[in-house]
Design a protein around this motif. Structure first.
Motif, short mmCIF file in Angstrom:
data_model
loop_
_atom_site.label_atom_id
_atom_site.label_comp_id
_atom_site.label_asym_id
_atom_site.label_seq_id
_atom_site.Cartn_x
_atom_site.Cartn_y
_atom_site.Cartn_z
N LYS A 220 0.84 -1.19 0.00
CA LYS A 220 0.00 0.00 0.00
C LYS A 220 0.87 1.24 0.00
N VAL A 221 0.55 2.19 -0.88
CA VAL A 221 1.23 3.47 -0.92
C VAL A 221 0.16 4.57 -0.93
N ASP A 222 0.54 5.73 -0.41
CA ASP A 222 -0.45 6.81 -0.40
C ASP A 222 -0.64 7.36 -1.81
N GLU A 223 -1.64 8.17 -1.99
CA GLU A 223 -2.00 8.69 -3.31
C GLU A 223 -0.87 9.51 -3.93
N ASP A 224 -0.17 10.29 -3.11
CA ASP A 224 0.91 11.11 -3.62
C ASP A 224 2.03 10.23 -4.18
N ALA A 225 2.40 9.19 -3.46
CA ALA A 225 3.46 8.29 -3.92
C ALA A 225 3.01 7.57 -5.20
N LYS A 226 1.77 7.15 -5.24
CA LYS A 226 1.23 6.47 -6.42
C LYS A 226 1.26 7.41 -7.63
N SER A 227 0.90 8.66 -7.40
CA SER A 227 0.90 9.65 -8.48
C SER A 227 2.31 9.89 -9.00
N ARG A 228 3.29 10.00 -8.08
CA ARG A 228 4.68 10.21 -8.50
C ARG A 228 5.23 8.99 -9.23
N LEU A 229 4.83 7.81 -8.81
CA LEU A 229 5.25 6.59 -9.50
C LEU A 229 4.70 6.58 -10.93
#
Length: 91
Positions: free
Chosen positions: A6-15
């Motif tokens: 699980k990653v937060d939305e910000d990390a997912k967006s940067r990925l």
């Protein structure tokens, strides 16, 4: 075998942004799994930096700490060579 992380939305967006930039610059599509594997491999090679990033204090000093240290400096007006420093320190 895959495991969900699980990653937060910000990390997912940067990925996703990094994934898109790789596709744009290289013309190759990479999966998020391949990208994460590469990032982990790179982090593993520089694990000391990654570990240090979780410390409460960091070295090198922050910009504010550097500025604070510079306030106390002054120029004596005389040049000091390495041999001068060695003489003072080691006799």
């Amino acid at each position: 075998m895959s495991t969900a992380v699980k990653v937060d939305e910000d990390a997912k967006s940067r990925l996703e942004e990094l994934q898109a930039e790789i596709r744009l610059r290289t013309g190759r599509s990479v999966t998020q799994q391949a990208l994460l594997t590469r990032l982990i491999d790179d982090a593993y090679e520089s694990r000391d930096d990654v570990i240090d990033s979780f410390r409460e204090t960091t070295v090198p000093l922050s910009a504010a700490d550097k500025k604070s240290m510079r306030r106390g400096r002054f120029r004596s007006g005389s040049e000091t060579s390495e041999s001068d420093i060695d003489e003072i320190l080691y006799g």
